[in-house]
Scaffold this active site. Sequence first.
Site, PDB file in Angstrom:
ATOM      1  N   GLU A 156       0.826  -1.208   0.000  1.00  0.00           N
ATOM      2  CA  GLU A 156       0.000   0.000   0.000  1.00  0.00           C
ATOM      3  C   GLU A 156       0.864   1.264   0.000  1.00  0.00           C
ATOM      4  O   GLU A 156       0.531   2.244  -0.675  1.00  0.00           O
ATOM      5  CB  GLU A 156      -0.934   0.008   1.213  1.00  0.00           C
ATOM      6  CG  GLU A 156      -2.006  -1.070   1.191  1.00  0.00           C
ATOM      7  CD  GLU A 156      -2.984  -0.912   0.041  1.00  0.00           C
ATOM      8  OE1 GLU A 156      -3.070   0.195  -0.540  1.00  0.00           O
ATOM      9  OE2 GLU A 156      -3.663  -1.891  -0.296  1.00  0.00           O
TER      10      GLU A 156
ATOM     11  N   TYR B  54      -6.881   6.042   4.259  1.00  0.00           N
ATOM     12  CA  TYR B  54      -6.952   4.978   3.252  1.00  0.00           C
ATOM     13  C   TYR B  54      -6.091   3.777   3.635  1.00  0.00           C
ATOM     14  O   TYR B  54      -6.557   2.634   3.655  1.00  0.00           O
ATOM     15  CB  TYR B  54      -6.519   5.507   1.874  1.00  0.00           C
ATOM     16  CG  TYR B  54      -6.235   4.390   0.908  1.00  0.00           C
ATOM     17  CD1 TYR B  54      -7.278   3.750   0.245  1.00  0.00           C
ATOM     18  CD2 TYR B  54      -4.939   3.926   0.691  1.00  0.00           C
ATOM     19  CE1 TYR B  54      -7.030   2.688  -0.603  1.00  0.00           C
ATOM     20  CE2 TYR B  54      -4.685   2.871  -0.148  1.00  0.00           C
ATOM     21  CZ  TYR B  54      -5.730   2.260  -0.806  1.00  0.00           C
ATOM     22  OH  TYR B  54      -5.484   1.192  -1.628  1.00  0.00           O
TER      23      TYR B  54
ATOM     24  N   CYS C 128     -17.770   0.668 -20.276  1.00  0.00           N
ATOM     25  CA  CYS C 128     -19.159   0.732 -19.809  1.00  0.00           C
ATOM     26  C   CYS C 128     -20.026  -0.380 -20.388  1.00  0.00           C
ATOM     27  O   CYS C 128     -20.913  -0.914 -19.711  1.00  0.00           O
ATOM     28  CB  CYS C 128     -19.766   2.089 -20.154  1.00  0.00           C
ATOM     29  SG  CYS C 128     -18.985   3.467 -19.291  1.00  0.00           S
TER      30      CYS C 128
ATOM     31  N   ASP D 298     -10.210   5.800  -2.252  1.00  0.00           N
ATOM     32  CA  ASP D 298      -9.124   6.329  -3.074  1.00  0.00           C
ATOM     33  C   ASP D 298      -9.714   6.780  -4.403  1.00  0.00           C
ATOM     34  O   ASP D 298     -10.938   6.822  -4.573  1.00  0.00           O
ATOM     35  CB  ASP D 298      -8.011   5.293  -3.256  1.00  0.00           C
ATOM     36  CG  ASP D 298      -8.410   4.142  -4.178  1.00  0.00           C
ATOM     37  OD1 ASP D 298      -9.618   3.988  -4.490  1.00  0.00           O
ATOM     38  OD2 ASP D 298      -7.507   3.398  -4.608  1.00  0.00           O
TER      39      ASP D 298
END
Length: 357
Positions: A33, A116, A195, A134
């Site tokens: 991370e 986060y 999409c 995020d």
Amino acid sequence: MNFGKRLAEWYQKNKRELPWRDINDPYRIWLSEIILQQTRVNQGMDYYIKFVDKYPDILDLADASRDEVFKLWQGLGYYNRAENMLATAKMVVEQYGGHFPADRELLLKLPGIGPYTSAAIASIAFNLPFAVIDGNVYRVLSRIFGITEVVNSTEGTKRFQQYADELVDRKQPGIYNQSIMEFGALYCTPVNPDCHNCIFKNECFAFSNGKVNDLPVKKPKNKIRNRFFYYFMIEPEPGSNETAKVYLKKRMNVDIWKNLYDFLLVETDHKLELNDDIITGMLQQNFKLEDPLIRLVSKEYIHKLTHQAIHATFIQVNVNKKLDEHEKFVILTHKNKLVDYPVPRLIEQFLSDYKIL
């Protein structure tokens, strides 16, 4: 819609195979991370593997020197991450016996761990029900649910956090968080999202209302600041006892690249039209060095950071006297030792281009 369940099902079928996936080791989750903050996965993966190989656990990392860690981090940028990473490793070893605390409030007190990162560690490593937020999450939530608050505003941050907290899977928060981040990275991308193959296209507010490119809503970016760096690669005069050596200076001011090494620097607020007289004047005024032998004036390098652009030119000179002793953090080192020092990517590129290393 059963948002979380559908995301998790999609994730199990489509997730990328990454070295920090399917583990619950808080050290490795934390390491991934931190590296992936401000860094793309394809760039960060090599660094993750290098760090795990050199420092298999947090005890090894806590024993490392700053220069060792910065050298391994070299090229990744945002070096305060490396500084905080080393500080956190030492705190976890000294205060928690080498084990990350399974408590989000305690995680938040560790250097470099914000909302986060603490939520990611808490959920993935300890199965605690905290939702991550995020850029990927902002994008997915704003488009699917039609959230129009400005994401980088106080009210927007609160609204998105509320939505995320309501949606997180209480039984499998780690899977949920990884699912929504992966979905944003692979399908609901900033540009040209997929999409038509999206599992939520029938429910997606942005897709149904032609607002895919309008969401999430962001404040305008700050104007880029241009800085002009003139680096002097100062070497003793040929034939002296210090031949093949060069001066470096450790950056200690509160600025970019703190604790890295670079050459002697003159910064201006505009671009200079360099010639021998200007170069000689800069050396005399800034370093009290006279009669230089100018060997090289490099091309201009442009290095873009988040809110600034560095325009750098490297000037290689020989001089017949040493720098004043009062110069702090200045060292004289052999050229063949330059590879041992952590330097900004900009300098590494110059050294490679001009075959100095």
